[in-house]
Design a protein around this motif. Structure first.
Motif, PDB file in Angstrom:
ATOM      1  N   TYR A  61       8.420 -10.602  -7.737  1.00  0.00           N
ATOM      2  CA  TYR A  61       8.758 -10.822  -6.331  1.00  0.00           C
ATOM      3  C   TYR A  61      10.047 -11.624  -6.197  1.00  0.00           C
ATOM      4  CZ  TYR A  61       8.104 -11.921  -1.385  1.00  0.00           C
ATOM      5  OH  TYR A  61       8.268 -12.044  -0.029  1.00  0.00           O
TER       6      TYR A  61
ATOM      7  N   ASN B 157       3.474 -10.791 -11.190  1.00  0.00           N
ATOM      8  CA  ASN B 157       3.761 -10.357  -9.816  1.00  0.00           C
ATOM      9  C   ASN B 157       4.661 -11.365  -9.109  1.00  0.00           C
ATOM     10  OD1 ASN B 157       2.197  -8.056 -10.108  1.00  0.00           O
ATOM     11  ND2 ASN B 157       0.401  -8.954  -9.135  1.00  0.00           N
TER      12      ASN B 157
ATOM     13  N   HIS C 218      -4.640 -18.834 -12.710  1.00  0.00           N
ATOM     14  CA  HIS C 218      -4.089 -17.511 -12.427  1.00  0.00           C
ATOM     15  C   HIS C 218      -3.931 -16.696 -13.699  1.00  0.00           C
ATOM     16  CE1 HIS C 218      -3.431 -18.465  -8.247  1.00  0.00           C
ATOM     17  NE2 HIS C 218      -3.063 -19.655  -8.671  1.00  0.00           N
TER      18      HIS C 218
ATOM     19  N   GLU D 285      -1.044 -11.939 -12.230  1.00  0.00           N
ATOM     20  CA  GLU D 285      -0.639 -12.635 -11.001  1.00  0.00           C
ATOM     21  C   GLU D 285       0.706 -13.336 -11.199  1.00  0.00           C
ATOM     22  OE1 GLU D 285      -4.599 -14.130  -8.773  1.00  0.00           O
ATOM     23  OE2 GLU D 285      -4.392 -14.815 -10.843  1.00  0.00           O
TER      24      GLU D 285
ATOM     25  N   ARG E  44      -4.245 -17.891  -3.911  1.00  0.00           N
ATOM     26  CA  ARG E  44      -4.895 -16.606  -4.145  1.00  0.00           C
ATOM     27  C   ARG E  44      -4.276 -15.465  -3.339  1.00  0.00           C
ATOM     28  NH1 ARG E  44      -6.698 -16.114  -8.854  1.00  0.00           N
ATOM     29  NH2 ARG E  44      -8.265 -17.631  -9.415  1.00  0.00           N
ATOM     30  N   SER E  45      -3.422 -15.777  -2.409  1.00  0.00           N
ATOM     31  CA  SER E  45      -2.795 -14.727  -1.604  1.00  0.00           C
ATOM     32  C   SER E  45      -1.771 -13.959  -2.426  1.00  0.00           C
ATOM     33  CB  SER E  45      -2.100 -15.332  -0.383  1.00  0.00           C
ATOM     34  OG  SER E  45      -1.425 -14.325   0.325  1.00  0.00           O
ATOM     35  N   SER E  46      -1.904 -12.643  -2.445  1.00  0.00           N
ATOM     36  CA  SER E  46      -0.907 -11.814  -3.133  1.00  0.00           C
ATOM     37  C   SER E  46       0.212 -11.399  -2.169  1.00  0.00           C
ATOM     38  CB  SER E  46      -1.568 -10.584  -3.741  1.00  0.00           C
ATOM     39  OG  SER E  46      -2.182  -9.812  -2.726  1.00  0.00           O
ATOM     40  N   ASP E  47       0.076 -11.779  -0.902  1.00  0.00           N
ATOM     41  CA  ASP E  47       1.126 -11.520   0.084  1.00  0.00           C
ATOM     42  C   ASP E  47       2.040 -12.737   0.105  1.00  0.00           C
ATOM     43  OD1 ASP E  47       2.797 -10.940   2.170  1.00  0.00           O
ATOM     44  OD2 ASP E  47       1.216 -10.747   3.670  1.00  0.00           O
TER      45      ASP E  47
ATOM     46  N   ASN F  89       2.104 -22.456  -2.420  1.00  0.00           N
ATOM     47  CA  ASN F  89       2.572 -21.306  -3.181  1.00  0.00           C
ATOM     48  C   ASN F  89       4.075 -21.412  -3.426  1.00  0.00           C
ATOM     49  OD1 ASN F  89       3.402 -18.594  -3.890  1.00  0.00           O
ATOM     50  ND2 ASN F  89       1.347 -17.983  -3.270  1.00  0.00           N
TER      51      ASN F  89
END
Length: 84
Positions: A24, A20, A13, A17, A55-58, A66
């Motif tokens: 969050y 982020n 990553h 990333e 890889r999900s940014s959600d 994750n």
């Protein structure tokens, strides 16, 4: 992803990333963990899982492995302190 029967290694990553993910959760990750995310991503050794990022940014729907999704879920389920 690289794997065999007992080992699974995730994708690496970027600093963006990782930033982020920190934003969050509103935390600062240790430098050692950031290095792990940049070089390995996540790691599974048999039944041991070292959560990283997917890889999900959600982050609200990313799922395991994750760490952001898992931490947010535990904050809701068991009132995990926001500092953790």
């Amino acid at each position: 992803m690289s794997s065999n029967e007992d080992i699974s290694i995730g994708v690496t990553h970027s600093s963006e990333e990782i930033a982020n993910a920190e934003a969050y959760l509103n935390v600062s990750l240790p430098e050692e963990y950031k290095a792990f995310l940049k070089k390995i991503g996540y790691l599974c050794l048999g039944s041991l899982e070292y959560y990283g990022l997917t890889r999900s940014s959600d982050f609200s729907t990313a799922g395991i492995p994750n760490f952001v999704w898992f931490t947010a879920k535990k904050r809701d389920e068991i009132n995990l302190p926001k500092s953790l």
